[in-house]
Design an enzyme around this catalytic site. Structure first.
Site, PDB file in Angstrom:
ATOM      1  N   SER A 110       5.622  -0.884   5.174  1.00 39.34           N
ATOM      2  CA  SER A 110       4.181  -1.115   5.020  1.00 39.34           C
ATOM      3  C   SER A 110       3.381  -0.090   5.800  1.00 39.34           C
ATOM      4  O   SER A 110       2.170   0.031   5.592  1.00 39.34           O
ATOM      5  CB  SER A 110       3.817  -2.510   5.519  1.00 39.34           C
ATOM      6  OG  SER A 110       4.386  -3.484   4.697  1.00 39.34           O
ATOM      7  N   ASN A 148      -3.016   0.060   3.740  1.00 41.40           N
ATOM      8  CA  ASN A 148      -2.951  -0.958   4.793  1.00 41.40           C
ATOM      9  C   ASN A 148      -3.827  -0.624   5.992  1.00 41.40           C
ATOM     10  O   ASN A 148      -4.308  -1.520   6.687  1.00 41.40           O
ATOM     11  CB  ASN A 148      -1.499  -1.159   5.256  1.00 41.40           C
ATOM     12  CG  ASN A 148      -0.786  -2.156   4.360  1.00 41.40           C
ATOM     13  OD1 ASN A 148      -1.418  -3.001   3.728  1.00 41.40           O
ATOM     14  ND2 ASN A 148       0.527  -2.061   4.299  1.00 41.40           N
ATOM     15  N   GLU A 164       1.977   4.150  -3.409  1.00 47.33           N
ATOM     16  CA  GLU A 164       1.442   5.020  -2.352  1.00 47.33           C
ATOM     17  C   GLU A 164       2.623   5.869  -1.879  1.00 47.33           C
ATOM     18  O   GLU A 164       3.531   5.374  -1.200  1.00 47.33           O
ATOM     19  CB  GLU A 164       0.889   4.149  -1.210  1.00 47.33           C
ATOM     20  CG  GLU A 164       0.073   4.911  -0.205  1.00 47.33           C
ATOM     21  CD  GLU A 164      -0.587   3.975   0.824  1.00 47.33           C
ATOM     22  OE1 GLU A 164      -0.038   2.892   1.119  1.00 47.33           O
ATOM     23  OE2 GLU A 164      -1.654   4.345   1.335  1.00 47.33           O
ATOM     24  N   HIS A 171       5.411   3.204  -1.048  1.00 49.03           N
ATOM     25  CA  HIS A 171       4.876   1.903  -0.645  1.00 49.03           C
ATOM     26  C   HIS A 171       4.394   1.145  -1.872  1.00 49.03           C
ATOM     27  O   HIS A 171       3.526   1.633  -2.606  1.00 49.03           O
ATOM     28  CB  HIS A 171       3.735   2.118   0.368  1.00 49.03           C
ATOM     29  CG  HIS A 171       3.068   0.857   0.807  1.00 49.03           C
ATOM     30  ND1 HIS A 171       1.711   0.757   1.009  1.00 49.03           N
ATOM     31  CD2 HIS A 171       3.566  -0.373   1.076  1.00 49.03           C
ATOM     32  CE1 HIS A 171       1.403  -0.466   1.386  1.00 49.03           C
ATOM     33  NE2 HIS A 171       2.518  -1.178   1.431  1.00 49.03           N
TER      34      HIS A 171
HETATM   35  N1  LIG Z   1       5.666  -8.711   1.307  1.00 50.54           N
HETATM   36  C1  LIG Z   1       4.750  -7.786   1.005  1.00 50.54           C
HETATM   37  O1  LIG Z   1       3.671  -8.084   0.496  1.00 50.54           O
HETATM   38  C2  LIG Z   1       5.036  -6.333   1.230  1.00 50.54           C
HETATM   39  C3  LIG Z   1       4.249  -5.381   0.550  1.00 50.54           C
HETATM   40  C4  LIG Z   1       4.527  -4.027   0.706  1.00 50.54           C
HETATM   41  C5  LIG Z   1       5.550  -3.629   1.560  1.00 50.54           C
HETATM   42  N2  LIG Z   1       6.281  -4.577   2.228  1.00 50.54           N
HETATM   43  C6  LIG Z   1       7.380  -4.105   3.084  1.00 50.54           C
HETATM   44  O2  LIG Z   1       8.594  -4.281   2.381  1.00 50.54           O
HETATM   45  C7  LIG Z   1       9.638  -4.506   3.309  1.00 50.54           C
HETATM   46  C8  LIG Z   1      10.350  -5.802   2.935  1.00 50.54           C
HETATM   47  O3  LIG Z   1       9.433  -6.870   2.998  1.00 50.54           O
HETATM   48  P1  LIG Z   1       9.699  -8.271   2.278  1.00 50.54           P
HETATM   49  O4  LIG Z   1       8.422  -8.996   2.294  1.00 50.54           O
HETATM   50  O5  LIG Z   1      10.407  -8.033   0.993  1.00 50.54           O
HETATM   51  O6  LIG Z   1      10.724  -8.938   3.311  1.00 50.54           O
HETATM   52  P2  LIG Z   1      11.731 -10.144   3.055  1.00 50.54           P
HETATM   53  O7  LIG Z   1      11.981 -10.752   4.394  1.00 50.54           O
HETATM   54  O8  LIG Z   1      11.270 -11.005   1.931  1.00 50.54           O
HETATM   55  O9  LIG Z   1      13.083  -9.418   2.556  1.00 50.54           O
HETATM   56  C9  LIG Z   1      13.855  -8.588   3.388  1.00 50.54           C
HETATM   57  C10 LIG Z   1      15.307  -8.714   2.959  1.00 50.54           C
HETATM   58  O10 LIG Z   1      16.063  -7.759   3.676  1.00 50.54           O
HETATM   59  C11 LIG Z   1      17.319  -8.327   4.023  1.00 50.54           C
HETATM   60  N3  LIG Z   1      17.875  -7.571   5.128  1.00 50.54           N
HETATM   61  C12 LIG Z   1      17.703  -7.733   6.468  1.00 50.54           C
HETATM   62  N4  LIG Z   1      18.382  -6.773   7.128  1.00 50.54           N
HETATM   63  C13 LIG Z   1      18.968  -5.991   6.187  1.00 50.54           C
HETATM   64  C14 LIG Z   1      19.797  -4.841   6.246  1.00 50.54           C
HETATM   65  N5  LIG Z   1      20.153  -4.289   7.412  1.00 50.54           N
HETATM   66  N6  LIG Z   1      20.247  -4.300   5.088  1.00 50.54           N
HETATM   67  C15 LIG Z   1      19.903  -4.868   3.898  1.00 50.54           C
HETATM   68  N7  LIG Z   1      19.122  -5.948   3.783  1.00 50.54           N
HETATM   69  C16 LIG Z   1      18.652  -6.505   4.921  1.00 50.54           C
HETATM   70  C17 LIG Z   1      16.996  -9.786   4.329  1.00 50.54           C
HETATM   71  O11 LIG Z   1      18.171 -10.586   4.192  1.00 50.54           O
HETATM   72  C18 LIG Z   1      15.939 -10.093   3.272  1.00 50.54           C
HETATM   73  O12 LIG Z   1      16.522 -10.610   2.083  1.00 50.54           O
HETATM   74  C19 LIG Z   1       8.999  -4.517   4.692  1.00 50.54           C
HETATM   75  O13 LIG Z   1       9.080  -3.242   5.250  1.00 50.54           O
HETATM   76  C20 LIG Z   1       7.556  -4.877   4.385  1.00 50.54           C
HETATM   77  O14 LIG Z   1       6.660  -4.434   5.393  1.00 50.54           O
HETATM   78  C21 LIG Z   1       6.055  -5.915   2.072  1.00 50.54           C
END
Ligand SMILES: NC(=O)c1ccc[n+]([C@@H]2O[C@H](COP(=O)([O-])OP(=O)(O)OC[C@H]3O[C@@H](n4cnc5c(N)ncnc54)[C@H](O)[C@@H]3O)[C@@H](O)[C@H]2O)c1
Length: 245
Positions: free
Chosen positions: A121, A195, A154, A142
């Site tokens: 993010s 963001n 992005e 992103h």
């Molecule tokens: N949720 C949003 O709206 C959003 C939007 C844009 C970007 N992001 C970014 O995307 C990324 C993921 O966010 P999310 O909301 O999907 O999180 P999430 O917690 O829903 O999913 C993360 C997943 O990663 C897995 N994980 C943990 N450690 C790991 C590893 N070492 N190797 C592989 N998998 C692993 C977890 O088991 C989990 O299933 C973050 O960097 C977040 O900032 C999130």
């Protein structure tokens, strides 16, 4: 051109990203450390609110394309399988140590040609590319939630990201129906552009609530009514965390 794409993490973002690139015709290997997360990710792609079955019901995808999309995604806890790809999209939790460790690991396991993208993010791409011996093939990509719906792409150019990498990722994003916009990495800031601007507003909204000028609900309502946003700053934060489920 169809690529083989590794998606790291099958959570809110990873499952949606896997779905989008699979619909675009790419073969996807989705990796997670937790088998339950993979089961949940598969179910999200299949029958989730923004999954392929729903897309068929809404007339956005044919039943055959939905089936083919599911057939193009494999889910695994074996990192080597997900590393044997042309391009990786990393979507593990927003922890810099975790992402840096994974990029270091991927750099060792992936073929030399592989491009490493992060859906962080807002962490500096410089910090991720420094963990690899391929800084020219490290880039930010992103996405916004829900990934199958939102057009955001992005694309964050790190200090050493090559033009070729930028072109490849922009073409892939456009081909998947997204709107790529290339922005500059800012090593001292968190949040790239979208963001950075959004959280400036969230900070102000929190200040308004702290000062008891208005409640969270009132702030959200005012922003919706004033700007025709789908929800206000607080609703946005709640929705993004839950995948709008
Ligand atoms: N949720 C949003 O709206 C959003 C939007 C844009 C970007 N992001 C970014 O995307 C990324 C993921 O966010 P999310 O909301 O999907 O999180 P999430 O917690 O829903 O999913 C993360 C997943 O990663 C897995 N994980 C943990 N450690 C790991 C590893 N070492 N190797 C592989 N998998 C692993 C977890 O088991 C989990 O299933 C973050 O960097 C977040 O900032 C999130």
């Amino acid at each position: 051109m169809n690529e083989r794409i590794g998606v790291m993490g099958a959570g809110v973002m990873g499952s949606g990203i896997a779905q989008v690139v699979a619909i675009a015709g790419h073969e996807v290997v989705c990796y997670d450390i937790a088998a339950e997360a993979l089961d949940k990710g598969r179910a999200t792609v299949d029958t989730g609110r923004f999954g392929v079955k729903g897309a068929v019901e809404r007339g956005k995808l044919t039943a055959d394309d939905a089936e083919a999309t599911l057939g193009r995604i494999s889910f695994t806890t074996d990192l080597d399988q997900a590393a044997d790809v042309d391009l990786v999209i990393e979507a593990v939790p927003e922890r810099l140590d975790l992402k840096v460790g994974l990029f270091r690991d991927l750099d060792r396991r992936c073929p030399e040609r592989t491009i490493l993208c992060s859906n962080s993010s807002g962490f500096p791409i410089a910090a991720l590319s420094a963990a690899t011996d391929r800084p020219d093939r490290v880039v930010g990509w992103h996405w916004a939630s829900p990934a199958p719906v939102m057009k955001l792409a992005e694309i964050v150019r790190g200090p050493k990201t090559s033009d070729e990498t930028i072109e490849t990722v922009c073409a892939l994003a456009a081909n998947a129906g997204k709107n790529p916009v290339v922005v500059k990495d800012q090593p001292r800031e968190w949040g790239y552009v979208a963001n950075r601007v959004y959280f400036a507003m969230v900070r102000e909204a929190q200040r308004v609530v702290r000062e008891e000028v208005a409640t969270r609900e009132e702030v959200d309502q005012l922003m919706v009514d004033c700007f025709r946003w789908p929800t206000g700053p607080f609703g946005m934060t709640r929705g993004a965390g839950s995948g709008w489920s």
